[in-house]
Design a protein around this motif. Structure first.
Motif, PDB file in Angstrom:
ATOM      1  N   TRP A  75      38.345  65.816  14.632  1.00  0.00           N
ATOM      2  CA  TRP A  75      37.925  65.597  15.953  1.00  0.00           C
ATOM      3  C   TRP A  75      36.341  65.147  15.829  1.00  0.00           C
TER       4      TRP A  75
ATOM      5  N   THR B 168      36.733  67.868  11.087  1.00  0.00           N
ATOM      6  CA  THR B 168      36.711  66.592  10.837  1.00  0.00           C
ATOM      7  C   THR B 168      37.364  65.671  11.719  1.00  0.00           C
TER       8      THR B 168
ATOM      9  N   GLY C 298      38.109  60.691  12.947  1.00  0.00           N
ATOM     10  CA  GLY C 298      37.359  61.484  14.038  1.00  0.00           C
ATOM     11  C   GLY C 298      36.453  60.810  15.066  1.00  0.00           C
TER      12      GLY C 298
END
Length: 213
Positions: free
Chosen positions: A58, A56, A150
């Motif tokens: 990223w 999450t 993210g």
């Protein structure tokens, strides 16, 4: 330029991890925008295997995003139909092609992570791949991939497209010159070859703004 712009799209994918330790990459969201920045495609995609790491920080993907997501096979078919015959802009875009299990002609790919044109413009070493976040900050004065939500694939695709536009003229001239040189260097096929020879050729959607899983 109008004809060329109609054939250009930007692509970005977000991936989650499957398998032991979440080490296998699988598609979880794909965004495609046209040259004007209009969203042509933006869907969450259900991976083929159970997700073991949402990544999450990223990916921006949370469990609830995949509840009613499009199955991978269907999404892949839809995405390939949009990309067919298009010049595809992206950042480290071959990672996106890999997770989509697709090939795209090299002369129709514009990867903003590897072109020396952008590195030179940003005053960065030409021998290294610079992050999209760094290039967007230096060349577009834009802050992306910030915060704890993210990445957003629409935002990243837009950044890659805008970076491409900064050097579009020079980049396209370079590609045309390279293709012309390749054509001149290629050996001419004898006219008498049999037909058998040729047979062998080969923003975030609204639901993203909902916190929690």
């Amino acid at each position: 330029m109008q004809t060329r712009s109609a054939s250009v799209v930007a692509l970005d994918c977000e991936m989650v991890g499957t398998g032991p330790g979440g080490r296998c990459n699988e598609l979880a969201r794909c965004s495609i925008i046209d040259y004007q920045g209009n969203i042509l495609y933006d869907k969450y995609v259900r991976p083929c295997q159970p997700v073991t790491n949402f990544r999450t920080p990223w990916s921006g993907i949370r469990r609830h995003h995949l509840h009613n997501a499009t199955p991978f096979a269907q999404a892949r078919e839809e995405i390939l139909a949009i990309l067919e015959g298009k010049v595809v802009v992206g950042h480290s875009v071959y990672n996106d092609f890999e997770v989509l299990n697709m090939d795209h002609p090299g002369h129709m790919v514009r990867d903003t992570s590897s072109t020396r044109l952008l590195s030179r413009l940003a005053g960065l070493p030409c021998g290294r791949c610079s992050s999209l976040k760094l290039l967007a900050n230096k060349l577009l004065n834009r802050r992306i991939q910030a915060g704890r939500r993210g990445h957003c694939s629409v935002e990243d695709a837009q950044a890659a497209l805008d970076l491409y536009k900064l050097v579009e003229g020079e980049w396209e001239e370079e590609m045309e010159r390279r293709m012309r040189d390749d054509d001149e260097a290629a050996p001419q096929e004898p006219a008498f070859l049999s037909s058998d020879h040729y047979m062998q050729d080969e923003f975030w959607p609204d639901e993203v703004l909902t916190d929690g899983l």
